[in-house]
Scaffold this active site. Sequence first.
Site, PDB file in Angstrom:
ATOM      1  N   CYS A   9       0.821  -1.225   0.000  1.00 25.74           N
ATOM      2  CA  CYS A   9       0.000   0.000   0.000  1.00 25.74           C
ATOM      3  C   CYS A   9       0.852   1.271   0.000  1.00 25.74           C
ATOM      4  O   CYS A   9       0.354   2.348  -0.305  1.00 25.74           O
ATOM      5  CB  CYS A   9      -0.925   0.017   1.211  1.00 25.74           C
ATOM      6  SG  CYS A   9      -2.036  -1.383   1.233  1.00 25.74           S
ATOM      7  N   HIS A  23      -3.100   7.116   3.274  1.00 28.09           N
ATOM      8  CA  HIS A  23      -3.568   5.843   2.726  1.00 28.09           C
ATOM      9  C   HIS A  23      -4.939   5.541   3.329  1.00 28.09           C
ATOM     10  O   HIS A  23      -5.165   5.757   4.521  1.00 28.09           O
ATOM     11  CB  HIS A  23      -2.557   4.741   3.064  1.00 28.09           C
ATOM     12  CG  HIS A  23      -3.065   3.382   2.716  1.00 28.09           C
ATOM     13  ND1 HIS A  23      -3.689   3.119   1.516  1.00 28.09           N
ATOM     14  CD2 HIS A  23      -3.071   2.214   3.420  1.00 28.09           C
ATOM     15  CE1 HIS A  23      -4.055   1.849   1.496  1.00 28.09           C
ATOM     16  NE2 HIS A  23      -3.688   1.286   2.634  1.00 28.09           N
ATOM     17  N   ASN A  74     -10.424   0.051   0.737  1.00 30.66           N
ATOM     18  CA  ASN A  74      -8.959   0.110   0.691  1.00 30.66           C
ATOM     19  C   ASN A  74      -8.505  -0.352  -0.694  1.00 30.66           C
ATOM     20  O   ASN A  74      -8.696  -1.507  -1.064  1.00 30.66           O
ATOM     21  CB  ASN A  74      -8.392  -0.796   1.786  1.00 30.66           C
ATOM     22  CG  ASN A  74      -6.869  -0.785   1.837  1.00 30.66           C
ATOM     23  OD1 ASN A  74      -6.199  -0.311   0.909  1.00 30.66           O
ATOM     24  ND2 ASN A  74      -6.315  -1.309   2.915  1.00 30.66           N
TER      25      ASN A  74
HETATM   26  N1  COA Z   1     -18.499  -7.861  10.713  1.00 30.97           N
HETATM   27  C1  COA Z   1     -18.902  -8.067  11.974  1.00 30.97           C
HETATM   28  N2  COA Z   1     -18.063  -8.418  12.969  1.00 30.97           N
HETATM   29  C2  COA Z   1     -16.772  -8.533  12.642  1.00 30.97           C
HETATM   30  C3  COA Z   1     -16.299  -8.325  11.336  1.00 30.97           C
HETATM   31  C4  COA Z   1     -17.225  -7.984  10.358  1.00 30.97           C
HETATM   32  N3  COA Z   1     -16.878  -7.770   9.081  1.00 30.97           N
HETATM   33  N4  COA Z   1     -14.955  -8.509  11.339  1.00 30.97           N
HETATM   34  C5  COA Z   1     -14.604  -8.818  12.581  1.00 30.97           C
HETATM   35  N5  COA Z   1     -15.693  -8.842  13.388  1.00 30.97           N
HETATM   36  C6  COA Z   1     -15.779  -9.141  14.798  1.00 30.97           C
HETATM   37  C7  COA Z   1     -14.617  -9.948  15.288  1.00 30.97           C
HETATM   38  O1  COA Z   1     -14.824 -11.316  15.051  1.00 30.97           O
HETATM   39  C8  COA Z   1     -14.607  -9.603  16.761  1.00 30.97           C
HETATM   40  O2  COA Z   1     -15.577 -10.375  17.405  1.00 30.97           O
HETATM   41  P1  COA Z   1     -15.288 -11.014  18.845  1.00 30.97           P
HETATM   42  O3  COA Z   1     -15.061  -9.830  19.746  1.00 30.97           O
HETATM   43  O4  COA Z   1     -16.519 -11.778  19.115  1.00 30.97           O
HETATM   44  O5  COA Z   1     -14.062 -11.843  18.651  1.00 30.97           O
HETATM   45  C9  COA Z   1     -15.055  -8.143  16.795  1.00 30.97           C
HETATM   46  O6  COA Z   1     -15.726  -7.922  15.546  1.00 30.97           O
HETATM   47  C10 COA Z   1     -13.926  -7.163  16.924  1.00 30.97           C
HETATM   48  O7  COA Z   1     -12.902  -7.559  16.012  1.00 30.97           O
HETATM   49  P2  COA Z   1     -11.588  -6.764  15.826  1.00 30.97           P
HETATM   50  O8  COA Z   1     -10.691  -7.486  14.885  1.00 30.97           O
HETATM   51  O9  COA Z   1     -11.040  -6.384  17.175  1.00 30.97           O
HETATM   52  O10 COA Z   1     -12.157  -5.461  15.128  1.00 30.97           O
HETATM   53  P3  COA Z   1     -11.412  -4.132  14.837  1.00 30.97           P
HETATM   54  O11 COA Z   1     -12.149  -3.033  15.448  1.00 30.97           O
HETATM   55  O12 COA Z   1      -9.935  -4.240  15.112  1.00 30.97           O
HETATM   56  O13 COA Z   1     -11.600  -3.988  13.264  1.00 30.97           O
HETATM   57  C11 COA Z   1     -10.330  -4.209  11.269  1.00 30.97           C
HETATM   58  C12 COA Z   1     -11.046  -4.935  12.392  1.00 30.97           C
HETATM   59  C13 COA Z   1      -9.745  -5.231  10.315  1.00 30.97           C
HETATM   60  C14 COA Z   1     -11.349  -3.360  10.532  1.00 30.97           C
HETATM   61  C15 COA Z   1      -9.221  -3.306  11.863  1.00 30.97           C
HETATM   62  O14 COA Z   1      -8.441  -4.051  12.746  1.00 30.97           O
HETATM   63  C16 COA Z   1      -8.327  -2.706  10.833  1.00 30.97           C
HETATM   64  O15 COA Z   1      -8.747  -1.916  10.017  1.00 30.97           O
HETATM   65  N6  COA Z   1      -7.016  -3.019  10.904  1.00 30.97           N
HETATM   66  C17 COA Z   1      -6.037  -2.475   9.995  1.00 30.97           C
HETATM   67  C18 COA Z   1      -6.085  -3.263   8.755  1.00 30.97           C
HETATM   68  C19 COA Z   1      -5.411  -2.596   7.607  1.00 30.97           C
HETATM   69  O16 COA Z   1      -5.278  -1.405   7.562  1.00 30.97           O
HETATM   70  N7  COA Z   1      -5.010  -3.411   6.650  1.00 30.97           N
HETATM   71  C20 COA Z   1      -4.507  -2.993   5.412  1.00 30.97           C
HETATM   72  C21 COA Z   1      -3.135  -2.477   5.500  1.00 30.97           C
HETATM   73  S1  COA Z   1      -2.712  -1.658   4.048  1.00 30.97           S
END
Ligand code: COA
Length: 330
Positions: free
Chosen positions: A115, A255, A285
């Site tokens: 990215c 980004h 993204n």
């Molecule tokens: N819909 C509903 N629930 C979801 C879900 C979805 N699409 N994805 C995850 N969950 C759930 C998880 O299973 C978790 O449930 P649990 O508490 O029962 O285990 C809960 O939501 C929280 O999950 P978590 O992973 O802590 O969520 P988050 O707030 O960290 O959001 C991302 C997840 C992926 C959106 C976030 O971590 C993120 O954006 N990370 C950076 C990723 C990134 O930038 N990647 C690209 C790099 S270029």
Amino acid sequence: MHEFGVGILGTGMYLPEKLLTNSDLEKMVNTTDEWIVKRTGMKVRHLLEEGVPTYTMGVEAAKLAIRDAGLSPADIDLIIATTVTPDYLTPSVSCLIQKHIQAENAAAFDLNAACTGFVYAMTTARQFIQTGFYRNVLIVSNEGLSHVTDWENRNTCILFGDAAGAVVLGRVDQQYGIRENYIASFGNLGHSLTLPCFYLPEEERQKRTLGRERSIWQDGSEVFSFAVRAMTDATRRVVEAAGKTIDDVDLVFPHQANLRIISGAAKRLHLNEEKVAVILQETGNISSASIPVALDMYSKNDRIKKGDTLVMVAFGGGLTVGSCLMLWGK
Ligand code: COA
């Protein structure tokens, strides 16, 4: 040795017509529109039709950027394509674009910094133009992330879209153009965001037991906290190196990975959110295409003024990070 000023002469972008909304995703995995908007800020992504190669988006974006720069394809000396989804390893995406836009005088290579690719390419292109080695460099960031998304994994499939963004960099008056670049990598954190190609060790297979083996996997929270820290630090670095303060910055192009990452970094920088470009609600993204697509949208909507101080800042797989401060001269 004389150094030329280097700036953006033209921008272009391409978003496929097909849309994937949050309510479409509700029918595919166990998720809700409410969760996606609250946790990411995303609403819609654009996706390539089945069987359409990534580079076709880059060709369209490239043509528009060259036209916007008032140039013709024959004026381009070098094409740098950034992508994590090349259609072939050879010919490279940059060579495919060279062929299709008929840039017969251009050298061409691909650059992979995930990215952060666009910011890495800006740094690379600057060196060629500043020294006088080349005059016009086309950067095309093409990302067909739908090709490497596991559509059964709700942790990742809600995030990604397809797009291409392009800029032409060339000589500008010394009072405008790029002032500072910063690029860095943190290979020791590479395990937190992976996309296997020819090699699939057991630990990578274990992360993908349900769906597609060759798909993007990430430790969302690890990447999240790295991203906020790294984007804050990278922004500060170029602002300070340019002898400016955050208040001098008119617009930041981050980004577009997650609205909460962008807001977290803006808060740490004491940066007014009105000064932050956000397009992820309509693109998801789109990896290295995020910044050039946002630049094109903002510039075409007259949201950037000549002389504005812009910062572009990205993080991504590798892990990598980079930033660039420039004075807009178009
Ligand atoms: N819909 C509903 N629930 C979801 C879900 C979805 N699409 N994805 C995850 N969950 C759930 C998880 O299973 C978790 O449930 P649990 O508490 O029962 O285990 C809960 O939501 C929280 O999950 P978590 O992973 O802590 O969520 P988050 O707030 O960290 O959001 C991302 C997840 C992926 C959106 C976030 O971590 C993120 O954006 N990370 C950076 C990723 C990134 O930038 N990647 C690209 C790099 S270029």
